[in-house]
Write a protein that holds these residues in place. Structure first.
Motif, PDB file in Angstrom:
ATOM      1  N   LYS A  82       0.827  -1.206   0.000  1.00 48.60           N
ATOM      2  CA  LYS A  82       0.000   0.000   0.000  1.00 48.60           C
ATOM      3  C   LYS A  82       0.862   1.257   0.000  1.00 48.60           C
ATOM      4  O   LYS A  82       0.537   2.246  -0.668  1.00 48.60           O
ATOM      5  CB  LYS A  82      -0.927  -0.013   1.213  1.00 48.60           C
ATOM      6  CG  LYS A  82      -2.033  -1.057   1.134  1.00 48.60           C
ATOM      7  CD  LYS A  82      -2.906  -1.036   2.373  1.00 48.60           C
ATOM      8  CE  LYS A  82      -4.040  -2.052   2.276  1.00 48.60           C
ATOM      9  NZ  LYS A  82      -4.887  -2.073   3.491  1.00 48.60           N
ATOM     10  N   SER A  85       2.229   1.793  -3.488  1.00 46.41           N
ATOM     11  CA  SER A  85       1.243   1.961  -4.560  1.00 46.41           C
ATOM     12  C   SER A  85       0.914   3.414  -4.864  1.00 46.41           C
ATOM     13  O   SER A  85       0.674   3.777  -6.012  1.00 46.41           O
ATOM     14  CB  SER A  85      -0.047   1.218  -4.193  1.00 46.41           C
ATOM     15  OG  SER A  85       0.204  -0.154  -4.087  1.00 46.41           O
ATOM     16  N   PRO A  88      -4.028   5.582  -6.870  1.00 48.82           N
ATOM     17  CA  PRO A  88      -4.366   4.964  -8.158  1.00 48.82           C
ATOM     18  C   PRO A  88      -5.067   5.932  -9.095  1.00 48.82           C
ATOM     19  O   PRO A  88      -5.716   6.884  -8.656  1.00 48.82           O
ATOM     20  CB  PRO A  88      -5.298   3.813  -7.753  1.00 48.82           C
ATOM     21  CG  PRO A  88      -5.915   4.279  -6.472  1.00 48.82           C
ATOM     22  CD  PRO A  88      -4.851   5.079  -5.764  1.00 48.82           C
ATOM     23  N   LEU A  90      -8.009   6.185 -11.140  1.00 53.18           N
ATOM     24  CA  LEU A  90      -9.270   5.467 -11.264  1.00 53.18           C
ATOM     25  C   LEU A  90     -10.250   6.162 -12.200  1.00 53.18           C
ATOM     26  O   LEU A  90     -11.453   6.210 -11.949  1.00 53.18           O
ATOM     27  CB  LEU A  90      -9.879   5.252  -9.882  1.00 53.18           C
ATOM     28  CG  LEU A  90      -9.086   4.270  -9.000  1.00 53.18           C
ATOM     29  CD1 LEU A  90      -9.623   4.262  -7.582  1.00 53.18           C
ATOM     30  CD2 LEU A  90      -9.117   2.872  -9.604  1.00 53.18           C
ATOM     31  N   ALA A  93     -11.433   1.390 -13.883  1.00 49.38           N
ATOM     32  CA  ALA A  93     -10.785   0.263 -13.223  1.00 49.38           C
ATOM     33  C   ALA A  93     -11.056  -0.996 -14.038  1.00 49.38           C
ATOM     34  O   ALA A  93     -12.025  -1.067 -14.804  1.00 49.38           O
ATOM     35  CB  ALA A  93     -11.315   0.097 -11.798  1.00 49.38           C
ATOM     36  N   ASP A 134      -5.869  -0.293 -11.815  1.00 59.36           N
ATOM     37  CA  ASP A 134      -6.337   1.037 -12.201  1.00 59.36           C
ATOM     38  C   ASP A 134      -6.144   1.272 -13.696  1.00 59.36           C
ATOM     39  O   ASP A 134      -5.750   0.367 -14.450  1.00 59.36           O
ATOM     40  CB  ASP A 134      -5.667   2.116 -11.352  1.00 59.36           C
ATOM     41  CG  ASP A 134      -4.178   2.301 -11.674  1.00 59.36           C
ATOM     42  OD1 ASP A 134      -3.667   1.665 -12.621  1.00 59.36           O
ATOM     43  OD2 ASP A 134      -3.517   3.088 -10.966  1.00 59.36           O
ATOM     44  N   THR A 140      -4.479  -2.528  -7.636  1.00 57.07           N
ATOM     45  CA  THR A 140      -5.121  -1.782  -6.551  1.00 57.07           C
ATOM     46  C   THR A 140      -5.465  -2.707  -5.396  1.00 57.07           C
ATOM     47  O   THR A 140      -5.138  -2.441  -4.247  1.00 57.07           O
ATOM     48  CB  THR A 140      -6.401  -1.087  -7.055  1.00 57.07           C
ATOM     49  OG1 THR A 140      -6.064  -0.192  -8.119  1.00 57.07           O
ATOM     50  CG2 THR A 140      -7.062  -0.298  -5.944  1.00 57.07           C
ATOM     51  N   ARG A 141      -6.122  -3.815  -5.712  1.00 54.37           N
ATOM     52  CA  ARG A 141      -6.521  -4.804  -4.708  1.00 54.37           C
ATOM     53  C   ARG A 141      -6.534  -6.188  -5.342  1.00 54.37           C
ATOM     54  O   ARG A 141      -6.652  -6.324  -6.561  1.00 54.37           O
ATOM     55  CB  ARG A 141      -7.925  -4.509  -4.175  1.00 54.37           C
ATOM     56  CG  ARG A 141      -8.074  -3.257  -3.335  1.00 54.37           C
ATOM     57  CD  ARG A 141      -9.537  -3.088  -2.935  1.00 54.37           C
ATOM     58  NE  ARG A 141      -9.735  -2.016  -1.980  1.00 54.37           N
ATOM     59  CZ  ARG A 141     -10.921  -1.669  -1.498  1.00 54.37           C
ATOM     60  NH1 ARG A 141     -12.013  -2.330  -1.868  1.00 54.37           N
ATOM     61  NH2 ARG A 141     -11.039  -0.681  -0.629  1.00 54.37           N
ATOM     62  N   VAL A 162     -14.441   1.888  -3.453  1.00 52.59           N
ATOM     63  CA  VAL A 162     -13.516   2.341  -4.502  1.00 52.59           C
ATOM     64  C   VAL A 162     -14.323   3.118  -5.535  1.00 52.59           C
ATOM     65  O   VAL A 162     -15.288   2.588  -6.098  1.00 52.59           O
ATOM     66  CB  VAL A 162     -12.793   1.162  -5.178  1.00 52.59           C
ATOM     67  CG1 VAL A 162     -11.853   1.671  -6.272  1.00 52.59           C
ATOM     68  CG2 VAL A 162     -12.021   0.341  -4.157  1.00 52.59           C
TER      69      VAL A 162
END
Length: 252
Positions: A82, A85, A88, A90, A93, A134, A140-141, A162
């Motif tokens: 995190k 990163s 992001p 966005l 996505a 992204d 992102t996850r 998100v």
């Protein structure tokens, strides 16, 4: 062991070090070998080798393994990802799933395979990773599921809280509840309709071409053998490897 094959360069260490426990400003004992420990973990996930085969230059394999487990359980690798990163992009996505083979030695953890995101699909024992990236193709996850689980099972947790302008996904994600959720959010659904839909709907085919970005990310992270094949018995350990490699990719 060729030190030129080390992963943690001086530049990368300057970014990683402040995010790790054992700094001079932390309470307790100062960690003098965090950098060497990270190299040990990178060596294992890069080669896919058992911890017992860790080269002696990295220290006692069992000590490094136990430290890895402590860090994995306490979320240190996730925090590192995190931190690397950043924010992001966005504008839109992308979401998709990929399957990895689970080595036969990676079973037997407490709770059984299903409790550790291991299931059976056509390829045998497998784990599925559903990921959200992204607009620049940056992770992102991600979420681990048993291999036979449908990709849709990972959608709700991954998009929760998100905000994005559009969601790109293949037709496997063409579900009414998701389309309704995106409509409520005011986000566009760039998802081709399934052929069995009674009423076909349109989508932005030009924007959909960017879906290759998430496939590119899967290809990039799977260059690490310990990612492309799962050797870890617990989902916690395998996810820790994903977070560490993702932190490396994000920092480049």
């Amino acid at each position: 062991m060729n030190e030129q094959r080390f992963v943690v360069s001086d530049v990368l260490w300057q970014r990683f070090e402040p995010q790790l426990p054992g700094k001079a400003s932390d309470a307790g004992v100062t960690a003098k070998d965090n950098r060497l420990f990270l190299e040990a973990v990178f060596w294992r996930v890069r080669t896919g080798s058992p911890w017992r085969d860790l080269p002696p230059m990295f220290g006692n394999w069992n000590s490094q393994f136990r430290r890895f487990r402590r860090w994995a359980k306490s979320g240190i690798f996730e925090s590192l990802f995190k931190a690397m990163s950043g924010d992001p992009d966005l504008e839109y996505a992308l979401i998709d799933g990929t399957i990895v083979q689970v080595h036969q030695k990676a079973t037997g953890a407490k709770g059984g395979p299903q409790a550790q995101a291991i299931g059976r699909s056509r390829g045998g024992l497998t784990t599925k990773i559903v990921a959200l990236v992204d607009a620049l193709g940056n992770l992102t996850r991600f979420l681990l599921l048993p291999g036979q689980a449908h990709d849709m099972k990972g959608v709700a947790p991954l998009i929760r809280n998100v905000s994005f302008g559009a969601l790109l996904a293949d037709k496997a994600f063409d579900a009414d509840w998701l389309l309704e959720e995106l409509d409520v959010r005011g986000a566009s659904a760039v998802i081709p309709p399934k052929s069995n839909r009674k009423q076909q709907r349109g989508y932005d085919a030009d924007t959909y071409k960017w879906r290759h970005l998430i496939e590119n990310y899967f290809a990039k992270i799977k260059e690490f053998r310990g990612i492309a094949t799962r050797y870890d018995k617990t989902d916690c350990s395998y996810a820790a490897n994903w977070n560490l490699v993702a932190a490396l990719i994000a920092s480049r």
